[in-house]
Design an enzyme around this catalytic site. Structure first.
Site, PDB file in Angstrom:
ATOM      1  N   GLU A  93       0.836  -1.200   0.000  1.00 26.60           N
ATOM      2  CA  GLU A  93       0.000   0.000   0.000  1.00 26.60           C
ATOM      3  C   GLU A  93       0.871   1.250   0.000  1.00 26.60           C
ATOM      4  O   GLU A  93       1.944   1.267   0.597  1.00 26.60           O
ATOM      5  CB  GLU A  93      -0.860   0.038   1.266  1.00 26.60           C
ATOM      6  CG  GLU A  93      -1.881  -1.063   1.325  1.00 26.60           C
ATOM      7  CD  GLU A  93      -2.666  -1.043   2.624  1.00 26.60           C
ATOM      8  OE1 GLU A  93      -3.564  -1.872   2.755  1.00 26.60           O
ATOM      9  OE2 GLU A  93      -2.380  -0.201   3.498  1.00 26.60           O
ATOM     10  N   CYS A 113       4.305  -7.492   7.737  1.00 31.26           N
ATOM     11  CA  CYS A 113       5.160  -7.027   8.831  1.00 31.26           C
ATOM     12  C   CYS A 113       5.148  -8.078   9.927  1.00 31.26           C
ATOM     13  O   CYS A 113       4.150  -8.749  10.146  1.00 31.26           O
ATOM     14  CB  CYS A 113       4.640  -5.694   9.369  1.00 31.26           C
ATOM     15  SG  CYS A 113       5.712  -5.002  10.645  1.00 31.26           S
ATOM     16  N   GLY A 161       5.255  -2.362   7.085  1.00 30.42           N
ATOM     17  CA  GLY A 161       6.628  -2.821   7.293  1.00 30.42           C
ATOM     18  C   GLY A 161       7.425  -1.938   8.231  1.00 30.42           C
ATOM     19  O   GLY A 161       7.049  -0.803   8.529  1.00 30.42           O
ATOM     20  N   SER A 193      10.240   6.005   9.965  1.00 32.15           N
ATOM     21  CA  SER A 193       9.515   5.748  11.209  1.00 32.15           C
ATOM     22  C   SER A 193       9.741   4.309  11.657  1.00 32.15           C
ATOM     23  O   SER A 193       9.514   3.372  10.898  1.00 32.15           O
ATOM     24  CB  SER A 193       8.022   5.988  10.968  1.00 32.15           C
ATOM     25  OG  SER A 193       7.297   5.644  12.114  1.00 32.15           O
ATOM     26  N   SER A 216       7.634   5.136  16.962  1.00 32.02           N
ATOM     27  CA  SER A 216       6.273   4.854  17.434  1.00 32.02           C
ATOM     28  C   SER A 216       6.354   4.480  18.907  1.00 32.02           C
ATOM     29  O   SER A 216       6.855   3.413  19.249  1.00 32.02           O
ATOM     30  CB  SER A 216       5.677   3.688  16.647  1.00 32.02           C
ATOM     31  OG  SER A 216       5.632   4.009  15.293  1.00 32.02           O
ATOM     32  N   LEU A 217       5.869   5.358  19.754  1.00 32.99           N
ATOM     33  CA  LEU A 217       6.037   5.146  21.198  1.00 32.99           C
ATOM     34  C   LEU A 217       4.763   4.555  21.817  1.00 32.99           C
ATOM     35  O   LEU A 217       4.777   3.467  22.359  1.00 32.99           O
ATOM     36  CB  LEU A 217       6.409   6.478  21.851  1.00 32.99           C
ATOM     37  CG  LEU A 217       6.930   6.409  23.271  1.00 32.99           C
ATOM     38  CD1 LEU A 217       8.160   5.526  23.373  1.00 32.99           C
ATOM     39  CD2 LEU A 217       7.258   7.814  23.782  1.00 32.99           C
ATOM     40  N   HIS A 218       3.692   5.310  21.799  1.00 29.48           N
ATOM     41  CA  HIS A 218       2.343   4.858  22.177  1.00 29.48           C
ATOM     42  C   HIS A 218       2.116   4.569  23.653  1.00 29.48           C
ATOM     43  O   HIS A 218       0.976   4.422  24.073  1.00 29.48           O
ATOM     44  CB  HIS A 218       1.900   3.644  21.352  1.00 29.48           C
ATOM     45  CG  HIS A 218       2.106   3.816  19.882  1.00 29.48           C
ATOM     46  ND1 HIS A 218       1.816   4.984  19.219  1.00 29.48           N
ATOM     47  CD2 HIS A 218       2.603   2.977  18.939  1.00 29.48           C
ATOM     48  CE1 HIS A 218       2.115   4.856  17.938  1.00 29.48           C
ATOM     49  NE2 HIS A 218       2.600   3.656  17.743  1.00 29.48           N
ATOM     50  N   ASN A 292      -7.437   5.562  14.524  1.00 32.47           N
ATOM     51  CA  ASN A 292      -8.277   5.457  13.336  1.00 32.47           C
ATOM     52  C   ASN A 292      -8.760   4.016  13.279  1.00 32.47           C
ATOM     53  O   ASN A 292      -8.031   3.120  12.888  1.00 32.47           O
ATOM     54  CB  ASN A 292      -7.423   5.811  12.107  1.00 32.47           C
ATOM     55  CG  ASN A 292      -8.184   5.699  10.811  1.00 32.47           C
ATOM     56  OD1 ASN A 292      -9.399   5.533  10.795  1.00 32.47           O
ATOM     57  ND2 ASN A 292      -7.453   5.787   9.711  1.00 32.47           N
ATOM     58  N   CYS A 345      -2.159   1.961   8.306  1.00 25.63           N
ATOM     59  CA  CYS A 345      -1.348   1.032   7.521  1.00 25.63           C
ATOM     60  C   CYS A 345      -1.932  -0.374   7.515  1.00 25.63           C
ATOM     61  O   CYS A 345      -2.351  -0.904   8.512  1.00 25.63           O
ATOM     62  CB  CYS A 345       0.120   1.041   7.949  1.00 25.63           C
ATOM     63  SG  CYS A 345       0.420   0.964   9.694  1.00 25.63           S
TER      64      CYS A 345
HETATM   65  S1  SF4 Z   1       2.907  -0.307  13.257  1.00 25.98           S
HETATM   66 FE1  SF4 Z   1       2.292  -1.937  11.828  1.00 25.98          FE
HETATM   67  S2  SF4 Z   1       3.727  -1.772  10.120  1.00 25.98           S
HETATM   68 FE2  SF4 Z   1       4.608  -0.619  11.825  1.00 25.98          FE
HETATM   69  S3  SF4 Z   1       5.943  -2.099  12.878  1.00 25.98           S
HETATM   70 FE3  SF4 Z   1       3.953  -2.208  13.905  1.00 25.98          FE
HETATM   71  S4  SF4 Z   1       2.840  -3.883  12.850  1.00 25.98           S
HETATM   72 FE4  SF4 Z   1       4.574  -3.281  11.549  1.00 25.98          FE
END
Ligand code: SF4
Length: 356
Positions: A93, A113, A161, A193, A216-218, A292, A345
């Protein structure tokens, strides 16, 4: 002899290959223009390349391209998501996010992924393989051809990915995106990222590139983050923050931390306080975004509890952001793009496979 995808060569690599074919170096710049600015799909379209050289190029290389399988355009904000078929039949995508002053493409770096983040559809069908540099470039070339009026200004590796899992090919693609003879997109307009792969962060800090790094922390809590981003069990927060500090010290660049806000999971005032304490002293900014929701039709694993997240209320978002700001954190709350088209994603791919 198996022909090589010509888009897997940087310009200097192509210059060397051309020398081996008895051609001048400047031909590489001409070929790059045809491949990346015009977006041709055959050597015969390269009309300023002598016929003899075109014949030699055809014998040694081939030109890949991505084919459209499906696309969805948001009626809310013109975000368009493309499901693209690669030459071996695998799909990826790519998303075009048009804004007033810039047009960003969100790129995939792998087919599937392996990291299974709790709120992400990308790993639903597992990991298949890394994308070649040519296939990453083909995502952007496809969108350029499809939307010629949308001048591409920014790129983010935030699609399907983990880019650091495919480090060499992603880096090669970045070099070609950055090349003045190709896309000519400034490194500062390219964001990589990661879900927090520390060896990748360490490697990138020594590349001397000006690209943006986003993590990506979250959650600022190890047990919560391990559920949302399971790779946290391998690279826990303490080590991740050390890698982030080392990165900013070495590069003098700031890191962006991405934080998807999930109702009753990571969006309380207490979560914000923890986050502020975790980031103390790190040159960074935080992008928050409300979840989302994956469409109920999007995943065959709908009954899985892990997929049943909700967006927080607006009031909760306000308190969270205010708390961070009061603690001196540089934070921006972003709107979900393409909320009506499964633009998160992996969602379009998941939806299509589910409905196939
Ligand atoms: S957010 Fe989605 S694409 Fe990114 S590492 Fe995690 S599972 Fe893989």
């Amino acid at each position: 002899m198996e022909r090589v995808g010509i888009k897997n060569l940087t310009r200097s690599e192509l210059e060397k290959a051309l020398a081996g074919l008895g051609a001048e170096r400047y031909r590489a710049r001409q070929i790059f223009r045809w491949l990346y600015i015009v977006g041709v799909r055959s050597f015969d379209e390269m009309t300023d390349i002598p016929e003899d050289l075109r014949r030699k190029l055809k014998a040694k290389f081939h030109i890949t391209h991505a084919a459209l399988l499906d696309s969805r355009r948001s009626s809310l904000d013109s975000t368009t998501k493309y499901l693209l078929k690669l030459e071996d039949g695998n799909t990826v995508e790519a998303v075009l996010l048009p804004e007033e002053r810039r047009n960003t493409i969100c790129l995939s770096s792998q087919v599937g992924c392996k990291y299974c983040c709790g709120f992400c559809a990308s790993s639903i069908f597992g990991f298949v393989r890394n994308l070649k540099a040519s296939e990453i470039l083909d995502e952007a070339i496809f969108i350029k051809r499809e939307r010629p009026s949308a001048q591409i200004t920014n790129l983010v590796f935030m699609g399907i990915g983990e880019p650091f899992d495919n480090y060499n090919n992603v880096l090669k693609a970045i070099k070609i995106f950055n090349d003045s003879a190709a896309f000519n997109i400034g490194a500062r307009r390219i964001t990589v990222s990661t879900c927090g792969i520390i060896p990748g962060i360490e490697r990138l800090k020594n590349e001397g590139l000006q690209v943006e790094l986003s993590v990506s922390l979250h959650s600022a809590d190890d047990s919560k983050r391990s559920k949302l981003v399971p790779v946290n069990k391998i690279y826990p927060l303490k080590e991740l923050m050390k890698a982030a500090r080392d990165y900013t010290d070495k590069t003098s660049r700031i890191i962006t931390f991405e934080y998807v806000m999930l109702r009753d999971v990571n969006s309380s005032k207490d979560d914000a306080g923890k986050l502020a304490r975790l980031l103390k002293g790190i040159k960074c900014k935080v992008n928050t975004i409300s979840y989302n929701r994956i469409s109920p039709t999007a995943t065959p694993f709908k009954p899985m509890k892990a997929r049943d997240y909700e967006a927080p209320s607006e009031a909760d978002v306000k308190i969270f952001i205010r708390t961070l700001k009061e603690e001196g954190v540089n934070v921006v709350h972003r709107k979900s793009k393409g909320a009506d088209i499964e633009a998160g994603c992996g969602q379009l791919k998941a939806s299509r496979l589910k409905n196939a």
